[in-house]
Design an enzyme around this catalytic site. Sequence first.
Site, short mmCIF file in Angstrom:
data_model
loop_
_atom_site.label_atom_id
_atom_site.label_comp_id
_atom_site.label_asym_id
_atom_site.label_seq_id
_atom_site.Cartn_x
_atom_site.Cartn_y
_atom_site.Cartn_z
N SER A 167 45.68 -13.87 33.70
CA SER A 167 47.03 -13.11 33.17
C SER A 167 46.59 -11.87 32.76
O SER A 167 45.62 -11.53 32.02
CB SER A 167 47.39 -13.97 32.01
OG SER A 167 48.64 -13.44 31.42
N CYS A 168 47.38 -10.70 33.06
CA CYS A 168 46.99 -9.30 32.77
C CYS A 168 47.64 -8.85 31.46
O CYS A 168 47.49 -7.85 31.04
CB CYS A 168 47.43 -8.47 34.16
SG CYS A 168 49.21 -8.35 34.38
N GLN A 169 48.76 -9.92 31.02
CA GLN A 169 49.48 -9.17 29.93
C GLN A 169 48.69 -8.66 28.55
O GLN A 169 48.89 -7.76 27.86
CB GLN A 169 50.54 -10.10 29.48
CG GLN A 169 51.69 -10.03 30.39
CD GLN A 169 51.68 -10.86 31.88
OE1 GLN A 169 50.71 -11.75 31.83
NE2 GLN A 169 52.66 -10.65 32.69
N PRO A 170 47.74 -9.65 28.46
CA PRO A 170 47.04 -9.11 27.45
C PRO A 170 46.30 -7.80 27.22
O PRO A 170 45.52 -7.32 26.24
CB PRO A 170 46.01 -10.20 27.05
CG PRO A 170 46.35 -11.69 27.89
CD PRO A 170 47.28 -10.93 28.83
N PHE A 171 46.24 -7.34 28.34
CA PHE A 171 45.46 -5.91 28.70
C PHE A 171 46.12 -4.76 29.29
O PHE A 171 45.47 -3.80 29.32
CB PHE A 171 44.17 -6.37 29.65
CG PHE A 171 43.49 -7.61 29.41
CD1 PHE A 171 42.65 -7.68 28.47
CD2 PHE A 171 43.70 -8.51 30.37
CE1 PHE A 171 42.14 -8.92 27.99
CE2 PHE A 171 43.03 -10.08 30.22
CZ PHE A 171 42.50 -10.18 29.03
#
Length: 330
Positions: A80-84
């Site tokens: 998942s890319c959302q945290p970055f």
Amino acid sequence: MLSTKRLRVLELYSGIGGMHYALNLANIPADIVCAIDINPQANEIYNLNHGKLAKHMDISTLTAKDFDAFDCKLWTMSPSCQPFTRIGNRKDILDPRSQAFLNILNVLPHVNNLPEYILIENVQGFEESKAAEECRKVLRNCGYNLIEGILSPNQFNIPNSRSRWYGLARLNFKGEWSIDDVFQFSEVAQKEGEVKRIRDYLEIERDWSSYMVLESVLNKWGHQFDIVKPDSSSCCCFTRGYTHLVQGAGSILQMSDHENTHEQFERNRMALQLRYFTAREVARLMGFPESLEWSKSNVTEKCMYRLLGNSINVKVVSYLISLLLEPLNF
């Protein structure tokens, strides 16, 4: 000597099957032992196109015993890319969506049947995160030789900007290698200077009415759109927010033949005939084959934009897979 043995692959965060397509494009004789994703729509598309390989599972619950049972030589993952992301909250390892990836890192040292090869993809910005720092440490301690770097499709003459971080890891590998070695596997090396245009990826004939950008949207947000033409050599990254977000979500296409877009926009913006790219066109720009099917599923085109926005560029990853698996001499 060429290898004749088929490669056992574990596809984590499998999405709509981008890694699967990349393996095919790289001509790797592979068996996907299991594809795992928590998104039911992604799994539906995956299984429609690849057979019932995708499992609806929470990666954060997998144990070392589970990974040993898979017994795969290659692990691929696009956490998942959302945290970055630059438009996200950047909570990094504190974001609940990072837990699945952190679980992989926590479990890896306890896996007996370690994969010989690992491929990881994430957004640009991940490389500066605590998650990336932990990833490097765990891989190093487990005996992996990791190379990493930022690559974008437009470096491979694909007219789309989509900068992503890639990490390639080989177990107990003592040689020298670099992420820049990937270019020897690409068409760029054979066709120096050839630049594809947006028009090479467009659908030819269909009813465009549902794709036209509304006048109210143009009047309110028009100056934030990235407008490209069929002869443009690049377009912006398509994200999961395409068609319902404006800034940073992806380019729109000018269908009229006006040469001065800015001047015409100020005079009569509707005359530019601005439309959104179709999901098929986005899929083409991201390297998916024409065989990618979703019309026979319950997944709408709006949902397909989200799934594609979360996916990988198949062509770029196929080159990286060729580099990663070079020692196998397929």
